[in-house]
Structures are given as structure tokens and as C-alpha cells.
Scaffold this motif. Structure first.
Motif, PDB file in Angstrom:
ATOM      1  N   PHE A 160      17.278  45.780  31.509  1.00 23.58           N
ATOM      2  CA  PHE A 160      16.953  46.591  30.339  1.00 23.58           C
ATOM      3  C   PHE A 160      16.741  45.715  29.104  1.00 23.58           C
ATOM      4  CE2 PHE A 160      19.113  49.081  26.835  1.00 23.58           C
ATOM      5  CZ  PHE A 160      18.232  50.142  26.769  1.00 23.58           C
ATOM      6  N   TRP A 162      16.551  46.311  25.196  1.00 22.89           N
ATOM      7  CA  TRP A 162      16.717  47.294  24.114  1.00 22.89           C
ATOM      8  C   TRP A 162      15.755  46.982  22.961  1.00 22.89           C
ATOM      9  CZ3 TRP A 162      17.594  51.843  22.659  1.00 22.89           C
ATOM     10  CH2 TRP A 162      18.011  52.161  21.373  1.00 22.89           C
ATOM     11  N   ARG A 283      24.554  52.778  12.640  1.00 22.24           N
ATOM     12  CA  ARG A 283      24.410  51.619  13.518  1.00 22.24           C
ATOM     13  C   ARG A 283      24.608  50.388  12.650  1.00 22.24           C
ATOM     14  NH1 ARG A 283      21.524  52.953  18.309  1.00 22.24           N
ATOM     15  NH2 ARG A 283      21.385  50.729  18.641  1.00 22.24           N
ATOM     16  N   GLN A 352      25.317  58.119  28.150  1.00 23.28           N
ATOM     17  CA  GLN A 352      24.423  57.024  28.534  1.00 23.28           C
ATOM     18  C   GLN A 352      24.839  56.614  29.938  1.00 23.28           C
ATOM     19  OE1 GLN A 352      25.042  53.241  26.625  1.00 23.28           O
ATOM     20  NE2 GLN A 352      22.894  53.064  26.081  1.00 23.28           N
ATOM     21  N   TRP A 361      19.571  57.978  29.256  1.00 25.92           N
ATOM     22  CA  TRP A 361      20.466  58.949  28.614  1.00 25.92           C
ATOM     23  C   TRP A 361      20.408  60.229  29.434  1.00 25.92           C
ATOM     24  CZ3 TRP A 361      23.774  58.089  24.599  1.00 25.92           C
ATOM     25  CH2 TRP A 361      23.617  56.888  23.907  1.00 25.92           C
ATOM     26  N   THR A 441      28.925  51.030  26.258  1.00 24.26           N
ATOM     27  CA  THR A 441      29.578  49.936  25.530  1.00 24.26           C
ATOM     28  C   THR A 441      30.953  50.425  25.078  1.00 24.26           C
ATOM     29  OG1 THR A 441      27.394  49.345  24.719  1.00 24.26           O
ATOM     30  CG2 THR A 441      29.263  48.357  23.562  1.00 24.26           C
ATOM     31  N   GLU A 446      27.226  56.928  19.348  1.00 18.72           N
ATOM     32  CA  GLU A 446      26.154  56.865  18.363  1.00 18.72           C
ATOM     33  C   GLU A 446      25.878  58.246  17.762  1.00 18.72           C
ATOM     34  OE1 GLU A 446      22.908  55.034  20.476  1.00 18.72           O
ATOM     35  OE2 GLU A 446      24.008  53.160  20.706  1.00 18.72           O
ATOM     36  N   HIS A 516      15.513  57.153  22.771  1.00 20.88           N
ATOM     37  CA  HIS A 516      16.448  57.998  23.530  1.00 20.88           C
ATOM     38  C   HIS A 516      15.718  59.118  24.274  1.00 20.88           C
ATOM     39  CE1 HIS A 516      20.224  56.627  21.079  1.00 20.88           C
ATOM     40  NE2 HIS A 516      19.657  55.658  21.767  1.00 20.88           N
ATOM     41  N   MET A 519      14.132  57.679  27.156  1.00 24.49           N
ATOM     42  CA  MET A 519      15.122  57.379  28.197  1.00 24.49           C
ATOM     43  C   MET A 519      15.766  58.652  28.762  1.00 24.49           C
ATOM     44  SD  MET A 519      16.800  54.217  26.098  1.00 24.49           S
ATOM     45  CE  MET A 519      18.135  53.715  27.154  1.00 24.49           C
TER      46      MET A 519
HETATM   47  O1  LIG Z   1      20.105  53.460  24.120  1.00 25.37           O
HETATM   48  C1  LIG Z   1      20.625  52.467  23.653  1.00 25.37           C
HETATM   49  O2  LIG Z   1      20.809  51.284  24.313  1.00 25.37           O
HETATM   50  C2  LIG Z   1      21.426  50.360  23.415  1.00 25.37           C
HETATM   51  C3  LIG Z   1      22.726  49.870  23.937  1.00 25.37           C
HETATM   52  O3  LIG Z   1      23.583  50.945  24.163  1.00 25.37           O
HETATM   53  C4  LIG Z   1      22.574  49.114  25.225  1.00 25.37           C
HETATM   54  O4  LIG Z   1      21.884  47.935  25.014  1.00 25.37           O
HETATM   55  C5  LIG Z   1      21.618  51.123  22.198  1.00 25.37           C
HETATM   56  O5  LIG Z   1      22.191  50.638  21.125  1.00 25.37           O
HETATM   57  C6  LIG Z   1      21.131  52.360  22.339  1.00 25.37           C
HETATM   58  O6  LIG Z   1      21.122  53.309  21.429  1.00 25.37           O
END
Ligand SMILES: O=C1O[C@H]([C@@H](O)CO)C(O)=C1O
Length: 551
Positions: A160, A162, A283, A352, A361, A441, A446, A516, A519
Motif C-alpha cells: 500500500f 498512502w 491529522r 480500516q 475501509w 495503527t 481519524e 477513503h 478504498m
Molecule cells: O486510509 C488511510 O491509510 C493511512 C494509514 O492509516 C495507513 O498508512 C491513513 O492515514 C489513512 O487515512
């Protein structure tokens, strides 16, 4: 009245933040032209796709499309994409006053610059419930230097990749990227030019003593924003086309897909200009704040304010953001009371996950994919078995809700993808609880702005932690809830909504963060499909309707 527009959409080099980038323009502009109309007007947009090798669809965000679900502009849901070289005619009625927007709704195309404002005034003889001298629209956006394709390909790659944080924030299409940060010797000269007039700060000229209605729209691809005007208070009076019980703020938090009207009085020292500033919240920001000037006439519009830009809210302090959400109520005399009970309660757990090795997601452990034949077309035109068009097993109304720990990082690796939809009984009242959770994570959750097509919903409540189906509904605001079409779900929190399924069609409900939704963070509702009129053939041409358009 009919308002007829002819728009040509194409790629052009633009330097909105001083860095040259291929951007999508409408009639040469990004942001595109503002649609200014009056309640009851019919808008006709003849949209020519001159992108060369790329499909297109445009969504009229906040316009409910009553009786015209095929004009909603959601590729895969209400129409086939507009092919390069084709002209598609969107035709719809703007049936309520307020502040709305339009933007691309094909892949992640919106982030290349196809967006603009829609402003609808009340009918003749009807006045707004507040006073102002002048009316102005301001669009806030985030901006990436990478191409849409590079970003989309990274999101669906293994491993992946990002998209990362945006390079700059734009106010009405203008930002400022520090060109000295670019070190690559391969860059051709002039690619980043700090003195390019295209990236000189946007200025909004005000006449001392006058009151301005500022219609703020966020169309960001990722960022949640705070907006402020140095030395000036802002009184919030409208959001998403609904009048708000007025309240005053120094910073307004605004999420992608939301609009707010604020009243600002030019009542400060008139011998200077002031900063308008937007910054990333929620963020960890690596993007510098976006800056523009509030220009007090007759000072020179390019005269920089004598002060430093004001400090911005702390990015990870959720408390003031939750408090702003809770402060937004319907204005007295403009309250639309919600039905006091609902017929169906759908609890949507947002997580996620990894699905087949890809980061996705999911909503109730299902990650949305779109079918080859848009739902609206499949449901109206399919002869025979709908199973051939999309998954007929209804998506789950709840997912493991009692047992799911929203505070630990997502371990539900058994998530799936599906193009199944929620079919709603016509005219029933539906409650949606959006539940946020930890991402993959550790210690991370978020903010997700969710946008509903085709309807406004009542915002019944917000809460922290896990929604309690036994006690939280008793705290719903059934007295003066605001109606909106886009609403944030705060980190580790929940948001409860109610709407009436009274608009025949197929409607997306999704996270407004481009990556998102790409995804899989969304669902689709259908209601009253049998009441939808004859579909225009111009929405066809893909899936089962290949070739139909030419007939
Ligand atoms: O969809 C996402 O992926 C990244 C992270 O969660 C993984 O790299 C992030 O900040 C998102 O909002």
C-alpha cells in the motif's frame, strides 16, 4: 427560470500554489464558475468531456435531485461515466435556498481541481432571517502535486502507498507552496515560481462598517480544516442549506463536503488588511496553513497585513471540534421537527482492514465496490435476475457490535468486498449510527465526514466512545436538531442521524475523503425504485447497457 450553462472540462497547466500541475478546469478555470440561482430555478449544465483519455461525472452536492435521480452525477451508482468527447446534459431543480457545491464524482478525479460553488437565494419576497450587505463564496481545498492516477494506483497497490498529507491548502483556488523545498535537479526551470501571479494570495475586499455573508465550502480531499479571520468574529447562520441558531466563533471547523454561512462585520481598524487563514486539524499536519487577505477598502489588496498570521487550534484537540458539532442547532422558526421514532436502525461500524492483502475501509466489515452497471440502471432496466448485476445479499445492519473493541487496532481480517446495497422501504424513517473505531495503527482514530446523496438528515447526536443502544437514544435531540447532508464522525466517537426515505432513486452515503471512498468507505441506499421515471438514455452506455446510448 432556466439557467443554462455550457461547460467544457479539460486538463490545463495551472499553478494554484506556485507549482505547475496538470489540473482539471471548467471553461479554463479552477475553481469552476459559481452557479448563482434562485429557489425553484432549473439548472441545465451541458458538460463536454474534453479530458482526452479520461471519463467524467459531476455531482451536485446538497441538491436532492427530487424526481431526477439520474442527474446526481455519481458514476457507478446513478450513471455511466461521460466518455471523452461526449457531452452530457445535467438538468435539475434547485428547490431550496442555501449554499451547495459541485465536484467530480469519478474515481479520485475531484482532487485534480474540478469543483465549484452553488448559491441559491430564496424566492422573491422571502427574506433570509439575518441581515448582511454583501454575499461572497469562499472555497477551501487541499492540494497535492502528485497526479490523481499516481495516488489512486498507490492506494490499490500491494504494498500500500498512502497518499500522504497535501502539499498546500487553497483558499478560493490559491495557495502558496515554498518552492525552495524542491531540490530535485531534474525539475525544468519555472515549474515552481513563487512570483507567479496565479499564486498571489486571494483577497476579499470589504468596505469598512459593512456586514458580509461568507459562504464557506470545504471540498478537501483529505484534510479537516479550521478557518479564521484575524481580529474578526464569525457568526454561524447557515449550514448545508439550513438556518442555524446563531453562534459566534473565532475559528470555524469545517469538514470536506460541508458548507457554512458566517456573518462577518468589517469593524476593525480600517487602515490595514487582515489575515484569513485555514489550517489542518485532526491529522498531524505537515501542510502549512493556507493564507489570504481580508482587504479593507481602500488599502491596496496586495498589501500584506502588518502582523504575523494568528495561531491556529491544536491539531489533535478534539474537544473544541466536538463542542462545535454539538452547538449546531436549527434556528427558531426554521425547525423541521424529526419524526419521533424510526422504523429501522442501521448501525454502521467504520473500520480500516486488510482485504486480500490490500488496505481498505469497511462498513460493518464490508468494503464497497461499485458494479459495472450502475445500480439505478440495473434496478430499472435489468430484465431477469438481478444477481447478475450486483450482490443480492443485503449488507449487515450491525456487525459484532456488542463485542467489538473500538479502542484496539483493527484485527477483523475477515472483511470482504461487496457491491450489495441497503434497500429501504419507501417513506420509512431510518436511523443511522456511524461508529468510529481505531484504525490499523495503534492509538489512532481519524475524523470521517459522511455525506448523504438525495436527502438531508437530522443530526440527532454525537458521542464519545462506543454507542450504547440502550441509553444513548434517550439523549437524542428531537427538539431542534439541524438538518445537514454532511456530518463529521469524530475520532473514537459516534454520530446519530435520521432521515426519511422519500426520494425515489439510488443514493450514495460515504466518507467524503476521496481516498477513503476509493478504498471502500461507503454504502448505497435504494428506495422507491418503482417510482423512478423513464431513465434518460444518456446515462447509459456501460455494463449491460453497452451500446444503448446510441440507440
Ligand atoms: O486510509 C488511510 O491509510 C493511512 C494509514 O492509516 C495507513 O498508512 C491513513 O492515514 C489513512 O487515512
Amino acid at each position: 427560470r432556466i439557467r443554462h450553462y455550457k461547460w467544457e472540462v479539460k486538463y490545463e497547466y495551472k499553478s494554484p500554489d506556485c507549482m505547475k500541475k496538470l489540473s482539471i478546469t471548467i471553461n479554463g478555470r479552477s475553481p469552476g464558475p459559481t452557479i448563482i440561482a434562485q429557489q425553484g430555478d432549473t439548472i441545465i449544465v451541458e458538460l463536454t468531456n474534453s479530458l482526452g483519455t479520461e471519463n467524467l461525472a459531476v455531482h451536485w452536492h446538497g441538491i436532492r435531485q427530487i424526481g431526477t435521480p439520474w442527474s446526481d452525477g455519481t458514476e457507478g451508482i446513478t450513471q455511466c461515466p461521460i466518455l471523452p468527447g461526449d457531452t452530457f446534459t445535467y438538468r435539475f431543480v434547485v428547490d431550496r435556498p442555501g449554499t451547495y457545491m459541485y465536484h467530480a464524482h469519478y474515481g479520485m478525479q475531484k482532487l485534480a481541481g474540478l469543483y465549484g460553488s452553488i448559491r441559491v437565494s430564496p424566492p422573491d419576497g422571502v427574506s433570509e432571517p439575518f441581515f448582511y450587505d454583501h454575499d461572497r463564496s469562499l472555497i477551501l481545498n487541499d492540494w497535492y502535486h502528485k497526479s490523481t492516477y499516481e495516488m489512486a494506483a498507490g492506494l490499490s497497490s500491494i504494498p500500500f502507498v498512502w497518499v500522504g498529507e497535501p502539499q498546500s491548502l487553497l483558499i478560493q483556488g490559491r495557495g502558496w507552496f515554498n518552492c525552495s523545498l524542491l531540490t530535485s535537479p531534474s525539475l525544468e526551470p519555472g515549474v515552481c515560481n513563487a512570483t507567479n501571479p496565479e499564486c498571489s494570495p486571494y483577497f476579499l475586499t470589504v468596505i469598512p462598517g459593512k456586514t458580509y455573508r461568507l459562504r464557506l465550502t470545504s471540498i478537501t480531499s483529505l484534510s479537516a480544516l479550521s478557518f479564521q479571520i484575524e481580529g474578526h468574529n464569525m457568526t454561524v447562520v447557515e449550514t448545508d442549506g439550513h438556518y442555524v441558531k446563531p453562534f459566534t466563533v473565532k475559528n470555524l471547523f469545517i469538514y470536506s463536503g460541508e458548507t457554512y454561512s458566517v456573518l462577518v462585520k468589517a469593524d476593525q481598524d480600517p487602515t490595514r488588511n487582515y489575515w484569513m487563514e485555514t489550517s489542518v486539524v485532526s491529522r498531524k499536519p505537515t501542510t502549512p496553513p493556507g493564507l489570504a487577505y481580508l482587504n479593507y477598502y481602500p488599502n491596496h489588496p496586495h498589501r500584506q497585513p502588518p502582523t504575523s498570521p494568528p495561531a491556529n487550534p491544536i491539531w489533535n484537540d478534539t474537544e473544541p471540534r466536538m463542542n462545535q458539532s454539538l452547538a449546531i442547532k436549527a434556528r427558531e422558526d426554521y425547525i423541521h421537527p424529526p419524526p419521533i421514532t424510526s422504523d429501522r436502525v442501521i448501525v454502521l461500524l467504520n473500520t480500516q482492514n486488510r482485504v486480500n492483502g490490500r488496505v481498505r475501509w469497511s462498513v460493518n466489515n464490508v468494503s464497497l465496490t461499485l458494479p459495472k452497471t450502475p445500480y439505478l440502471i440495473a434496478l430499472k432496466e435489468a430484465r431477469g435476475d438481478l444477481h447478475n448485476f450486483f450482490d443480492q445479499n443485503p449488507p449487515p445492519e450491525r456487525y459484532n457490535f456488542a463485542a467489538y473493541d473500538i479502542f484496539s487496532n483493527a484485527t477483523n481480517h475477515n472483511a470482504t468486498t461487496s457491491d450489495a446495497i441497503y434497500r429501504l422501504k419507501f417513506n420509512t424513517t431510518v436511523d443511522i449510527i456511524l461508529q468510529n473505531a481505531n484504525t490499523m495503527t495503534v492509538n489512532n482514530s481519524e475524523t470521517h465526514p459522511w455525506h448523504l446523496h438525495g436527502h438531508d438528515f437530522w443530526v440527532l447526536g454525537y458521542g464519545k466512545g462506543k454507542f450504547d443502544i440502550n441509553t444513548d437514544p434517550a439523549r437524542y435531540n428531537l427538539v431542534d436538531p439541524i438538518m445537514k447532508n454532511t456530518v463529521p464522525v469524530h475520532p473514537y466517537g459516534w454520530t446519530a442521524l435520521r432521515f426519511v426515505a422519500d426520494n425515489p432513486g439510488t443514493w450514495a452515503f460515504h466518507c467524503h475523503i476521496d481516498s477513503h471512498f476509493y478504498m471502500g468507505m461507503g454504502v448505497v441506499f435504494e428506495e422507491g425504485i418503482e417510482m423512478v421515471g423513464k431513465l434518460p438514455s444518456q446515462i447509459m452506455g456501460c455494463g449491460i447497457t453497452k451500446g444503448f446510448r446510441r440507440l
